[in-house]
Write an enzyme that holds these catalytic residues in place. Structure first.
Site, PDB file in Angstrom:
ATOM      1  N   GLU A  47      -2.769   6.044  -2.740  1.00 14.23           N
ATOM      2  CA  GLU A  47      -2.943   5.560  -1.367  1.00 14.23           C
ATOM      3  C   GLU A  47      -2.716   6.616  -0.290  1.00 14.23           C
ATOM      4  O   GLU A  47      -1.570   6.860   0.110  1.00 14.23           O
ATOM      5  CB  GLU A  47      -1.990   4.379  -1.099  1.00 14.23           C
ATOM      6  CG  GLU A  47      -2.162   3.825   0.315  1.00 14.23           C
ATOM      7  CD  GLU A  47      -1.278   2.626   0.632  1.00 14.23           C
ATOM      8  OE1 GLU A  47      -0.464   2.229  -0.216  1.00 14.23           O
ATOM      9  OE2 GLU A  47      -1.402   2.109   1.746  1.00 14.23           O
ATOM     10  N   LYS A  65      -6.680   3.606  -2.896  1.00 16.57           N
ATOM     11  CA  LYS A  65      -6.336   2.612  -1.874  1.00 16.57           C
ATOM     12  C   LYS A  65      -6.273   3.355  -0.558  1.00 16.57           C
ATOM     13  O   LYS A  65      -5.271   3.994  -0.252  1.00 16.57           O
ATOM     14  CB  LYS A  65      -4.981   1.957  -2.221  1.00 16.57           C
ATOM     15  CG  LYS A  65      -4.436   1.073  -1.106  1.00 16.57           C
ATOM     16  CD  LYS A  65      -3.340   0.142  -1.565  1.00 16.57           C
ATOM     17  CE  LYS A  65      -2.780  -0.602  -0.375  1.00 16.57           C
ATOM     18  NZ  LYS A  65      -2.066  -1.812  -0.720  1.00 16.57           N
TER      19      LYS A  65
HETATM   20  P1  13P Z   1      -1.285  -3.527   4.952  1.00 10.70           P
HETATM   21  O1  13P Z   1      -2.436  -4.291   4.381  1.00 10.70           O
HETATM   22  O2  13P Z   1      -0.331  -4.367   5.733  1.00 10.70           O
HETATM   23  O3  13P Z   1      -1.725  -2.300   5.665  1.00 10.70           O
HETATM   24  O4  13P Z   1      -0.421  -3.014   3.743  1.00 10.70           O
HETATM   25  C1  13P Z   1      -1.025  -2.588   2.576  1.00 10.70           C
HETATM   26  C2  13P Z   1      -0.181  -1.588   1.903  1.00 10.70           C
HETATM   27  O5  13P Z   1       0.100  -1.713   0.729  1.00 10.70           O
HETATM   28  C3  13P Z   1       0.296  -0.430   2.679  1.00 10.70           C
HETATM   29  O6  13P Z   1       0.953   0.473   1.840  1.00 10.70           O
END
Ligand code: 13P
Length: 351
Positions: free
Chosen positions: A178, A220
């Protein structure tokens, strides 16, 4: 390199995570972030209330119709529900994959951020495997602003994400990788496009260099959006066009899939944008959701920590999950929304 039989297993789990019409619930907020969410419903931030909160989100009847996996917090993977079952058992029984956030949060790197947690990661992963986790998440955060992101920050975050992903795969866990590009700021969508292109190019260079099997990982990242304070929102069509232009340039076809974070978009906005992205039927990778706020906020506001609101809150949750499931298939339309009465001001970002 990760050995071939392991890659086959990782790829199977990764495919399950992004199976048609399914997405992932991020329920891994730190205690501090949960505290901010609880403050908005005037609920005390105790371990028992956090347990009840997670129980509300993870025991929704019918959840597995739309949710393939849930990212848990370290506290939650060790907790049991009121009935004495572990959350992992609850998810396994429902046919939902248990995942776990494994980074240890953000650290300052000048005016930018890096993520900590590589030291001792292997040992922590071993314990999570024993708990029954099937996938992991590591979040890095990149800011767009005056001289940001810097080349150095982009490169170091990419190296750390790649190092994390490789250790996960060695332990038989699918990494969710991510790089979150923050919505904060006054930047234009063109600036976000340039930054996203740079970040994702560096990321895939480092993932390949580290020997990560791309068919056994999930990206992600953020949709490409103008900054929150730019003043004008982009239309779903513009978000889709820009995001897909970046993805077609940067994402290798072997990648198992991408699951977007919501990043401070409103819940309906996040669904509309995902739906617009999924109008393109000729993409090599499934593109779905891995939302925290955009899946949870309405349910949290309905629940307010009160057992008598549990069913109503779970219904609200299931509705949002269904809308996002349809959006991941590109078959959502705004007239499927139900009017829900709650206060829409919870947009505290994670840490
Ligand atoms: P949000 O969808 O609230 O942005 O959070 C997703 C997430 O896992 C952030 O690390």
């Amino acid at each position: 390199m990760i050995d071939t039989s392991k890659v086959a297993e990782l790829s199977k789990v990764a495919k399950q995570m992004v199976a048609p019409g399914k997405g992932i619930l991020a329920a891994d907020e730190s205690m501090k972030t949960v505290g901010k969410r609880f403050a908005s419903i005037e609920l005390e931030n105790t371990e028992d209330n956090r347990r009840a909160f997670r129980e509300m989100l993870l025991t929704v009847p019918g959840e597995s119709d739309y949710i393939s996996g849930v990212i848990l917090h370290d506290e939650t993977i060790r907790q049991t529900t009121k009935s004495g079952k572990t959350f992992v058992e609850i998810l396994q029984t429902a046919g939902i994959l248990p995942g776990i956030k494994v980074d240890l949060g953000l650290i300052d790197a000048g005016s930018e951020k890096l993520t900590s947690g590589l030291e001792g990661l292997g040992a922590r992963l071993q314990e999570y495997v024993e708990f029954g986790a099937k996938f992991c998440k590591w979040r890095s955060v990149i800011t767009i602003g005056e001289s940001m992101p810097s080349e150095e920050n982009i490169r170091q975050n990419a190296k750390d994400l790649a190092a994390y992903a490789f250790v996960c795969q060695e332990h038989g866990l699918v990494p969710m990788v991510e790089p979150e590009i923050l919505l904060d700021g006054t930047h234009t969508i063109e600036q976000a496009e340039a930054a996203s292109t740079q970040i994702l190019t560096a990321l895939f260079e480092e993932l390949r260099a580290a020997g990560v099997a791309l068919e056994g990982m999930i990206l992600k990242t953020s949709m490409v959006l103008p900054g929150k304070d730019f003043g004008v929102k982009a239309s779903p069509e513009q978000v889709a066009e820009t995001t897909l232009r970046v993805f077609k340039k940067c994402l290798p076809s072997e990648l198992a899939g991408e699951a977007f974070l919501s990043g401070g978009q409103g819940d309906v906005e996040a669904t509309q944008n995902l739906n617009a992205i999924n109008q393109d039927k000729n993409l090599p990778w499934p593109l779905t959701f891995s939302y925290a706020r955009a899946l949870q906020d309405a349910a949290t506001k309905t629940w307010k920590g009160m057992p008598e609101n549990l069913q109503a809150a779970q219904k609200v949750f299931l509705h949002r999950a269904k809308m996002n499931s349809l959006a991941s298939l590109g078959t959502y339309s705004s007239d499927m929304e139900q009017p829900v009465a709650y206060d829409q001001d919870v947009t505290v970002s994670q840490d």
